[in-house]
Write an enzyme that holds these catalytic residues in place. Structure first.
Site, PDB file in Angstrom:
ATOM      1  N   LYS A 131      -4.188  -3.777  -0.293  1.00  0.00           N
ATOM      2  CA  LYS A 131      -3.489  -3.960   0.978  1.00  0.00           C
ATOM      3  C   LYS A 131      -4.269  -3.170   2.032  1.00  0.00           C
ATOM      4  O   LYS A 131      -3.954  -2.024   2.360  1.00  0.00           O
ATOM      5  CB  LYS A 131      -2.050  -3.427   0.903  1.00  0.00           C
ATOM      6  CG  LYS A 131      -1.192  -4.123  -0.169  1.00  0.00           C
ATOM      7  CD  LYS A 131      -1.183  -3.326  -1.442  1.00  0.00           C
ATOM      8  CE  LYS A 131      -0.111  -3.768  -2.421  1.00  0.00           C
ATOM      9  NZ  LYS A 131      -0.074  -5.151  -2.760  1.00  0.00           N
ATOM     10  N   LYS A 188       3.210   4.095  -3.664  1.00  0.00           N
ATOM     11  CA  LYS A 188       2.432   4.688  -4.757  1.00  0.00           C
ATOM     12  C   LYS A 188       1.638   5.841  -4.173  1.00  0.00           C
ATOM     13  O   LYS A 188       0.641   5.614  -3.472  1.00  0.00           O
ATOM     14  CB  LYS A 188       1.469   3.686  -5.383  1.00  0.00           C
ATOM     15  CG  LYS A 188       2.102   2.389  -5.900  1.00  0.00           C
ATOM     16  CD  LYS A 188       1.952   1.269  -4.929  1.00  0.00           C
ATOM     17  CE  LYS A 188       2.546  -0.018  -5.482  1.00  0.00           C
ATOM     18  NZ  LYS A 188       2.651  -1.051  -4.441  1.00  0.00           N
ATOM     19  N   ASP A 234     -13.022  -4.242  14.001  1.00  0.00           N
ATOM     20  CA  ASP A 234     -14.039  -3.843  14.982  1.00  0.00           C
ATOM     21  C   ASP A 234     -14.857  -2.633  14.547  1.00  0.00           C
ATOM     22  O   ASP A 234     -15.423  -1.916  15.379  1.00  0.00           O
ATOM     23  CB  ASP A 234     -13.388  -3.543  16.338  1.00  0.00           C
ATOM     24  CG  ASP A 234     -12.934  -4.808  17.055  1.00  0.00           C
ATOM     25  OD1 ASP A 234     -13.171  -5.906  16.524  1.00  0.00           O
ATOM     26  OD2 ASP A 234     -12.337  -4.684  18.135  1.00  0.00           O
ATOM     27  N   HIS A 270      -5.178  -7.059  -5.505  1.00  0.00           N
ATOM     28  CA  HIS A 270      -3.882  -6.503  -5.151  1.00  0.00           C
ATOM     29  C   HIS A 270      -3.977  -5.542  -3.964  1.00  0.00           C
ATOM     30  O   HIS A 270      -2.995  -4.927  -3.570  1.00  0.00           O
ATOM     31  CB  HIS A 270      -3.298  -5.773  -6.379  1.00  0.00           C
ATOM     32  CG  HIS A 270      -1.883  -5.351  -6.247  1.00  0.00           C
ATOM     33  ND1 HIS A 270      -1.497  -4.018  -6.133  1.00  0.00           N
ATOM     34  CD2 HIS A 270      -0.726  -6.065  -6.210  1.00  0.00           C
ATOM     35  CE1 HIS A 270      -0.190  -3.935  -6.047  1.00  0.00           C
ATOM     36  NE2 HIS A 270       0.316  -5.160  -6.089  1.00  0.00           N
ATOM     37  N   HIS A 282       8.505   0.804  -2.975  1.00  0.00           N
ATOM     38  CA  HIS A 282       7.253   0.133  -3.311  1.00  0.00           C
ATOM     39  C   HIS A 282       6.041   1.042  -3.109  1.00  0.00           C
ATOM     40  O   HIS A 282       4.902   0.607  -3.227  1.00  0.00           O
ATOM     41  CB  HIS A 282       7.121  -1.134  -2.431  1.00  0.00           C
ATOM     42  CG  HIS A 282       6.045  -2.063  -2.854  1.00  0.00           C
ATOM     43  ND1 HIS A 282       4.965  -2.378  -2.051  1.00  0.00           N
ATOM     44  CD2 HIS A 282       5.875  -2.778  -3.997  1.00  0.00           C
ATOM     45  CE1 HIS A 282       4.183  -3.232  -2.670  1.00  0.00           C
ATOM     46  NE2 HIS A 282       4.709  -3.500  -3.855  1.00  0.00           N
ATOM     47  N   ASP A 340      -0.504  20.249  -4.903  1.00  0.00           N
ATOM     48  CA  ASP A 340      -0.691  21.548  -4.245  1.00  0.00           C
ATOM     49  C   ASP A 340      -0.929  21.438  -2.736  1.00  0.00           C
ATOM     50  O   ASP A 340      -1.493  22.371  -2.135  1.00  0.00           O
ATOM     51  CB  ASP A 340      -1.861  22.309  -4.889  1.00  0.00           C
ATOM     52  CG  ASP A 340      -1.570  22.736  -6.317  1.00  0.00           C
ATOM     53  OD1 ASP A 340      -0.385  22.709  -6.709  1.00  0.00           O
ATOM     54  OD2 ASP A 340      -2.519  23.070  -7.045  1.00  0.00           O
TER      55      ASP A 340
END
Length: 434
Positions: free
Chosen positions: A354, A186, A359, A352, A184, A191
């Site tokens: 995440k 991405k 704080d 979408h 899952h 380089d």
């Protein structure tokens, strides 16, 4: 005088009527148990299918394509590494393609979904061009997530090394978590100088119609992403694919580290960094999640933080692209709202991202949702960052997103229709699958 005869031992004991079950009786028990088991499975599955059918009709009439605000790419310096937060798919893809087109030595690309559309073709062409000029190009994509993409799209020139993470693997049916997780993640590394990680898949839909968050790194911390890619590649490559060398890192940046879930090794640190950070909170917790189905410990940590006066806010889509996940998430809303956690529902489009920030100091950006699949199932990667400038940027993004959301109150939630309350209970057994 003769002694009276004593009754036999068997005569002294009371006779007990014992009826052993016949084969017919056991067969009946088995039938009842089988029917009960089938009902326990069929009811939530049927409920889920009905919910999906209803949402499909609703989406035809009310698609998730409303415009939403985005922010320009924003930089912050963490040690000797420059971080850039992206909230627009167009901005992100332009930066990723620019990095690939400027590659001199190697490109590592790993993605969950890769659409065969204009955006997808642009990335494919950029990788092929890089390989043609002598750059070492390595690509990983998840086979299951791309079953609907024409296989011909993933035919690259021979110079491009491609690893299709297989749909079926030995042990997937009986081997448990070690063999069932999907890739899952991405990420992109160019380089060892520039890296990208976050929630964006590759496709036109994500560029224009999904609100997501990605992070760019430039500097020594790119090693965190390189190391993750190399470990995964070497673990799952086929014999015909080359081995990648682990080069090590002379730089240590404790305030910017990658947490990597690896089901094959039963390693799941992302859940741990969330629990540790929430337990430390004294002021505020801001969480943005596409699919929010917290387990018992994360739910308890959020409620405990709210009880000690922390301002806990969770932003989720009011409607996501996975409607069953929405209904499972709603099963926790009453508990969260009664416990003082504030819930905000993103309007008109799919969010979408995440991300979380706590704080004004701790932040995370990555690929993992707060649900079972991400936290104890899939291959995932999240960056954990302890830096006030990065936290400030993500707090500004959170405030921007709240401007496109409505707050859900406990009173409003308790007034929801009875059929929704019943549906939430019926679909709840599917929770462990998501």
């Amino acid at each position: 005088m003769p002694r009276p005869a004593l009754p036999s031992r068997s005569a002294r004991l009371p006779r007990l009527a014992v009826t052993l079950p016949t084969d017919t009786t056991w067969a009946g028990v088995r039938r009842v148990a089988l029917r009960a088991a089938l009902t326990a499975v069929a009811v939530p599955v049927a409920t889920g299918l009905a919910i999906m059918a209803g949402e499909r009709l609703r989406r035809h009439r009310h698609p998730l394509d409303a415009p939403f605000p985005t922010a320009p790419p924003t930089d912050a310096q963490v040690g000797r590494t420059t971080t850039t937060v992206y909230t627009s798919g167009h901005d992100l893809y332009d930066a990723m393609l620019e990095a690939i087109r400027g590659a001199k030595h190697h490109v590592f690309l790993e993605t969950f979904i890769w659409k065969a559309d204009e955006v997808g073709q642009a990335f494919k062409q950029a990788l092929a061009d890089a390989a043609a000029r002598g750059v070492a190009v390595y690509v990983v994509y998840d086979g299951f997530a791309n079953l609907v993409v024409p296989p011909s799209f993933f035919r690259f020139p021979r110079a491009v090394h491609v690893l299709r993470f297989p749909v079926l693997r030995p042990g997937i049916l009986w081997g448990g978590i070690r063999y069932s997780g999907r890739d899952h993640r991405k990420l992109l590394v160019v380089d060892d100088e520039v890296g990208f990680v976050g929630g964006y898949n590759l496709g036109d839909l994500y560029a224009a119609h999904w609100r997501d968050t990605h992070l760019r790194l430039e500097g020594p911390a790119v090693w965190e992403l390189r190391n993750s890619f190399v470990d995964f590649w070497n673990r799952w490559r086929r014999p015909r694919l080359p081995v990648l060398q682990d080069v090590g890192s002379p730089s240590w940046l404790p305030q910017l580290r990658a947490a990597r879930n690896a089901p094959s090794d039963l390693v799941f640190p992302i859940r741990g960094i969330y629990l540790d950070a929430i337990d430390r909170a004294t002021s505020h917790v801001h969480i943005t999640q596409a699919y929010f189905i917290p387990d018992r410990e994360i739910l308890a940590a959020l409620l405990a933080a709210a009880r000690r006066g922390v301002d806990v806010r969770v932003l989720v889509p009011e409607r996501s692209n996975h409607v069953v996940a929405d209904w499972l998430a709603r099963g926790h809303y009453a508990t969260l709202l009664r416990g003082g956690v504030r819930i905000f529902l993103y309007q008109g489009a799919m969010i979408h991202a995440k991300t979380a920030t706590i704080d004004g100091r701790w932040s995370t950006v990555g690929t993992a949702n707060i649900d079972r699949l991400s936290l104890t199932g899939n291959y995932e990667i999240n960056l954990e960052i302890v830096d006030r400038d990065v936290a400030r940027t993500l707090e500004d993004v959170f405030a921007m997103d709240l401007g496109n959301a409505r707050e859900l109150t406990l009173a409003a939630w308790e007034r929801r229709p009875a059929f929704q309350k019943v549906g939430e209970r019926l679909v709840a057994p599917l929770g462990p699958l998501l």
